[in-house]
Design a protein around this motif. Structure first.
Motif, PDB file in Angstrom:
ATOM      1  N   LEU A   1      72.673  25.700  12.821  1.00  0.00           N
ATOM      2  CA  LEU A   1      74.004  25.099  12.834  1.00  0.00           C
ATOM      3  C   LEU A   1      74.451  24.676  14.236  1.00  0.00           C
ATOM      4  O   LEU A   1      75.410  23.929  14.383  1.00  0.00           O
ATOM      5  CB  LEU A   1      75.022  26.069  12.234  1.00  0.00           C
ATOM      6  N   VAL A   2      73.754  25.117  15.241  1.00  0.00           N
ATOM      7  CA  VAL A   2      74.089  24.774  16.625  1.00  0.00           C
ATOM      8  C   VAL A   2      73.903  23.274  16.875  1.00  0.00           C
ATOM      9  O   VAL A   2      74.493  22.710  17.790  1.00  0.00           O
ATOM     10  CB  VAL A   2      73.240  25.627  17.595  1.00  0.00           C
ATOM     11  N   GLU A   3      73.120  22.604  16.035  1.00  0.00           N
ATOM     12  CA  GLU A   3      72.860  21.171  16.223  1.00  0.00           C
ATOM     13  C   GLU A   3      74.148  20.344  16.244  1.00  0.00           C
ATOM     14  O   GLU A   3      74.232  19.357  16.950  1.00  0.00           O
ATOM     15  CB  GLU A   3      71.923  20.636  15.134  1.00  0.00           C
ATOM     16  N   ALA A   4      75.152  20.756  15.495  1.00  0.00           N
ATOM     17  CA  ALA A   4      76.422  20.009  15.472  1.00  0.00           C
ATOM     18  C   ALA A   4      77.068  20.009  16.852  1.00  0.00           C
ATOM     19  O   ALA A   4      77.549  18.978  17.321  1.00  0.00           O
ATOM     20  CB  ALA A   4      77.367  20.609  14.440  1.00  0.00           C
ATOM     21  N   ASP A   5      77.060  21.156  17.510  1.00  0.00           N
ATOM     22  CA  ASP A   5      77.625  21.230  18.855  1.00  0.00           C
ATOM     23  C   ASP A   5      76.786  20.451  19.863  1.00  0.00           C
ATOM     24  O   ASP A   5      77.320  19.911  20.825  1.00  0.00           O
ATOM     25  CB  ASP A   5      77.764  22.684  19.298  1.00  0.00           C
ATOM     26  N   LYS A   6      75.490  20.387  19.621  1.00  0.00           N
ATOM     27  CA  LYS A   6      74.622  19.639  20.534  1.00  0.00           C
ATOM     28  C   LYS A   6      74.956  18.148  20.519  1.00  0.00           C
ATOM     29  O   LYS A   6      74.815  17.472  21.531  1.00  0.00           O
ATOM     30  CB  LYS A   6      73.148  19.852  20.175  1.00  0.00           C
ATOM     31  N   LEU A   7      75.390  17.632  19.377  1.00  0.00           N
ATOM     32  CA  LEU A   7      75.767  16.217  19.313  1.00  0.00           C
ATOM     33  C   LEU A   7      76.929  15.924  20.249  1.00  0.00           C
ATOM     34  O   LEU A   7      76.940  14.910  20.941  1.00  0.00           O
ATOM     35  CB  LEU A   7      76.162  15.826  17.886  1.00  0.00           C
ATOM     36  N   ILE A   8      77.891  16.813  20.267  1.00  0.00           N
ATOM     37  CA  ILE A   8      79.031  16.633  21.170  1.00  0.00           C
ATOM     38  C   ILE A   8      78.557  16.691  22.613  1.00  0.00           C
ATOM     39  O   ILE A   8      78.893  15.823  23.423  1.00  0.00           O
ATOM     40  CB  ILE A   8      80.130  17.681  20.876  1.00  0.00           C
ATOM     41  N   THR A   9      77.740  17.674  22.925  1.00  0.00           N
ATOM     42  CA  THR A   9      77.234  17.821  24.291  1.00  0.00           C
ATOM     43  C   THR A   9      76.410  16.614  24.712  1.00  0.00           C
ATOM     44  O   THR A   9      76.575  16.097  25.828  1.00  0.00           O
ATOM     45  CB  THR A   9      76.386  19.111  24.399  1.00  0.00           C
TER      46      THR A   9
END
Length: 191
Positions: free
Chosen positions: A125-133
């Motif tokens: 689920l960390v992939e969603a935050d990676k998009l923002i980063t």
């Protein structure tokens, strides 16, 4: 692919779609494996042939969603603003054409709030935050080129991605509503 393999894949897709519908309507905790089997019009034994547990079925859906989130934000020679335009258009086209994709936005958002998920699923689920980063440097470049508005790049990335998230969720739950134009979302970023 022979007809037997095709039939197996169709059943697997039916189970995934049925489970997705139930998970987003009832929630993970309230959805029972028996509910999924009944809604898919199959025995629990047959369902267990494809997925050994509700957890494994949920994990398969999270894995599908996480893979979609691993998108690259590099579109060759496209400017940063054009890149965001391509992303918004692609997402809107996908959720218009495929209700499963819109529902995945709901599932992925809901999953981020579950404390009971195993660590490996939480890591996906960390992939969603990676998009923002990953978007921050692209926004900074667009600001340098004077095509993206001034402002905190992280806050602009959050505004862009969460607008897409909210729209996809709304369309998943209300498929009869019209999808906004991508350029309306791009207006969040455009200078």
């Amino acid at each position: 692919m022979n007809s037997r393999q095709q039939q197996k894949e169709q059943r697997r897709q039916l189970i995934l779609q049925t489970a997705l519908d139930l998970f987003i309507r009832k929630g993970y905790g309230e959805t029972k494996i028996a509910d999924i089997a009944k809604a898919a019009n199959m025995s629990m034994g047959l369902l267990f042939h494809y997925f050994e547990s509700k957890e494994k079925l949920y994990e398969a859906l999270i894995r599908i969603g996480s893979e979609k989130l691993k998108m690259e934000l590099n579109f060759g020679t496209a400017s940063p603003l054009t890149t965001f335009q391509y992303i918004a258009e692609d997402i809107f086209q996908t959720i218009r054409a495929n209700p499963f994709a819109a529902k995945m936005f709901v599932l992925m958002e809901n999953a981020q709030h579950l404390d009971t998920l195993p660590a490996d699923i939480k890591e996906m689920l960390v992939e969603a935050d990676k998009l923002i980063t990953k978007s921050i440097s692209l926004i900074e470049e667009g600001q340098r080129l004077n095509e993206i508005r001034d402002g905190n790049p992280q806050a602009l990335a959050i505004a862009f991605w969460n607008s897409l998230q909210g729209i996809a969720q709304h369309i998943a739950l209300h498929p009869e509503v019209p999808c906004p134009e991508a350029e309306w979302i791009i207006a969040i970023l455009k200078k």
